[in-house]
Design a protein around this motif. Structure first.
Motif, PDB file in Angstrom:
ATOM      1  N   HIS A 187       5.034   1.482   5.171  1.00  0.00           N
ATOM      2  CA  HIS A 187       4.811   2.888   4.803  1.00  0.00           C
ATOM      3  C   HIS A 187       4.227   3.637   6.007  1.00  0.00           C
ATOM      4  N   THR A 188       4.586   4.901   6.147  1.00  0.00           N
ATOM      5  CA  THR A 188       4.057   5.747   7.222  1.00  0.00           C
ATOM      6  C   THR A 188       3.529   7.051   6.628  1.00  0.00           C
ATOM      7  N   ASP A 189       2.897   7.877   7.486  1.00  0.00           N
ATOM      8  CA  ASP A 189       2.529   9.227   7.041  1.00  0.00           C
ATOM      9  C   ASP A 189       3.735  10.140   7.238  1.00  0.00           C
ATOM     10  N   ASN A 190       3.555  11.429   6.947  1.00  0.00           N
ATOM     11  CA  ASN A 190       4.691  12.345   6.985  1.00  0.00           C
ATOM     12  C   ASN A 190       4.909  13.023   8.324  1.00  0.00           C
ATOM     13  N   ARG A 191       4.152  12.662   9.325  1.00  0.00           N
ATOM     14  CA  ARG A 191       4.362  13.257  10.635  1.00  0.00           C
ATOM     15  C   ARG A 191       5.601  12.643  11.283  1.00  0.00           C
ATOM     16  N   TYR A 232       9.902   2.169   3.500  1.00  0.00           N
ATOM     17  CA  TYR A 232       9.897   3.370   2.664  1.00  0.00           C
ATOM     18  C   TYR A 232       9.589   4.639   3.453  1.00  0.00           C
ATOM     19  N   GLY A 233       9.294   4.531   4.734  1.00  0.00           N
ATOM     20  CA  GLY A 233       8.966   5.718   5.505  1.00  0.00           C
ATOM     21  C   GLY A 233       7.751   6.424   4.937  1.00  0.00           C
ATOM     22  N   ASP A 234       7.856   7.741   4.763  1.00  0.00           N
ATOM     23  CA  ASP A 234       6.743   8.522   4.214  1.00  0.00           C
ATOM     24  C   ASP A 234       6.997   8.959   2.781  1.00  0.00           C
ATOM     25  N   THR A 235       7.908   8.265   2.079  1.00  0.00           N
ATOM     26  CA  THR A 235       8.319   8.702   0.739  1.00  0.00           C
ATOM     27  C   THR A 235       7.357   8.279  -0.364  1.00  0.00           C
ATOM     28  N   ARG A 236       6.433   7.368  -0.087  1.00  0.00           N
ATOM     29  CA  ARG A 236       5.522   6.887  -1.135  1.00  0.00           C
ATOM     30  C   ARG A 236       4.069   6.925  -0.659  1.00  0.00           C
ATOM     31  N   PRO A 237       3.543   8.117  -0.431  1.00  0.00           N
ATOM     32  CA  PRO A 237       2.139   8.212  -0.007  1.00  0.00           C
ATOM     33  C   PRO A 237       1.200   7.902  -1.169  1.00  0.00           C
ATOM     34  N   ILE A 238       0.031   7.362  -0.860  1.00  0.00           N
ATOM     35  CA  ILE A 238      -0.964   7.103  -1.901  1.00  0.00           C
ATOM     36  C   ILE A 238      -1.966   8.261  -1.997  1.00  0.00           C
ATOM     37  N   VAL A 239      -2.049   9.074  -0.949  1.00  0.00           N
ATOM     38  CA  VAL A 239      -2.871  10.291  -0.956  1.00  0.00           C
ATOM     39  C   VAL A 239      -2.075  11.388  -0.247  1.00  0.00           C
ATOM     40  N   GLU A 240      -2.539  12.618  -0.363  1.00  0.00           N
ATOM     41  CA  GLU A 240      -1.854  13.724   0.285  1.00  0.00           C
ATOM     42  C   GLU A 240      -1.978  13.624   1.804  1.00  0.00           C
TER      43      GLU A 240
END
Length: 265
Positions: A187-191, A232-240
Motif C-alpha cells: 500500500h502507498t499514499d496518494n502522492r 493496491y497502490g493508494d486505493t485502500r488508505p486506512i486514514v485520510e
C-alpha cells in the motif's frame, strides 16, 4: 263438432337437444385444452409427495378429538415429534440440513482457530520486541500483520533496508511454524510517483509486496506456493491522506494470514 285433440310429441323435449350439443362442445373444448397442455412431471411429483407426506398432518393436527377412534390408532408422543419430522424429510432436505449444520460448525471452529492464532502471534511479537514495529489484528479473512514502510523501505524504493531484515527474519520464523497461506499486500499514499523503475504507485506497491515475500522465503525456506503478492497502490488508505503522519501510516505492507486450508481468491 268434435274437439280437436292436442298433439303430444313423444321423446325428449326440444331444448334437451340444444343443451346436449352445448355440453358436448364444452367437453370437446376441455379435451383439446388437455391434449395441448404440457404437464411438469417434477412439479406434479412434488405436489403428490407433499400429500403423501405425513409430516403435514403430524405438524398440524386437528383441534377436534375423534369421536370414534379406530382400534389401530396410537396416542401421539410429543417427544418423538422432532424425530418423526426428520424421518419424514426427503433425502435432499436432510442433506441440506446436515450441510448447514456442518458449515456452521466449521465457521465456529475457524473463528476459534483464528483467535488462538492471533493470541499466539501477539505473544510472539511481545517476546521478540516487535509490538512497536508490527501490528496484529483480526479480520473476516484472517489475522493481519501491518508493517510500516519506515522500518522496511526508503522513500520511493522497494528494496528491503538492512535495518528491516531482522524484523522479516523473525516474521519468517513465525510463518514457518504455521501452515496457513499468506497474502502480502503493498500500500502507498496518494502522492504520485513517476520514475523509470516505478511509473506509478501500482508498480511500487506490487514491488514492495514481492520484496517482502522474497526476503521471508530466503531466510526461512518457506514454501513459495503459500504466498501471494498484491499491489493496491493508494486505493485502500486506512486514514485520510492529508498530513505527513497519515501519509506515513498509509505507506505500509500488510500480511494477511488466511484461515487454515483457505485458498487464494
Amino acid at each position: 263438432m268434435k274437439r280437436r285433440k292436442k298433439r303430444i310429441d313423444k321423446g325428449s323435449p326440444k331444448w334437451m337437444v340444444t343443451y346436449a350439443d352445448l355440453v358436448t362442445l364444452i367437453l370437446v373444448f376441455f379435451i383439446l385444452l388437455f391434449s395441448m397442455s404440457q404437464i411438469d412431471l417434477v412439479k406434479f411429483e412434488a405436489v403428490a409427495e407433499s400429500f403423501r407426506n405425513r409430516m403435514i398432518f403430524d405438524t398440524f393436527p386437528s383441534t377436534l378429538e375423534m369421536d370414534n377412534p379406530t382400534e389401530n390408532s396410537e396416542p401421539r408422543i410429543e417427544d418423538e415429534g422432532a424425530e418423526d419430522t426428520k424421518n419424514n424429510l426427503s433425502e435432499s432436505e436432510t442433506e441440506v440440513i446436515d450441510t448447514n449444520e456442518q458449515t456452521n460448525s466449521e465457521i465456529i471452529e475457524n473463528q476459534d482457530t483464528l483467535d488462538e492464532l492471533l493470541a499466539e502471534i501477539q505473544s510472539f511479537l511481545n517476546e521478540n520486541d516487535l509490538q512497536n514495529t508490527i501490528t496484529a489484528n483480526r479480520t473476516d479473512q484472517g489475522v493481519v500483520l501491518i508493517l510500516q514502510e519506515r522500518f522496511l523501505f526508503d522513500s520511493a524504493e522497494a528494496e528491503i533496508k538492512s535495518t528491516g531484515e531482522p524484523f522479516l527474519d523473525k516474521v519468517g520464523i513465525l510463518l514457518e511454524n504455521i501452515p496457513n497461506n499468506v497474502r502480502v499486500e503493498g500500500h502507498t499514499d496518494n502522492r504520485p510517483i513517476s520514475t523509470l523503475q516505478y511509473p506509478s504507485n501500482w508498480e511500487l506497491s506490487g514491488a514492495r509486496a514481492s520484496s517482502v515475500i522474497r526476503n521471508i522465503i530466503a531466510s526461512s525456506g518457506s514454501d513459495e506456493s503459500r504466498f501471494m503478492a498484491v499491489g493496491y497502490g493508494d486505493t485502500r488508505p486506512i486514514v485520510e491522506n492529508n498530513s505527513e503522519e497519515n501519509w506515513s501510516r498509509n505507506r505500509r505492507v500488510e500480511m494477511v494470514i488466511l484461515e487454515l486450508n483457505q485458498d487464494f481468491e
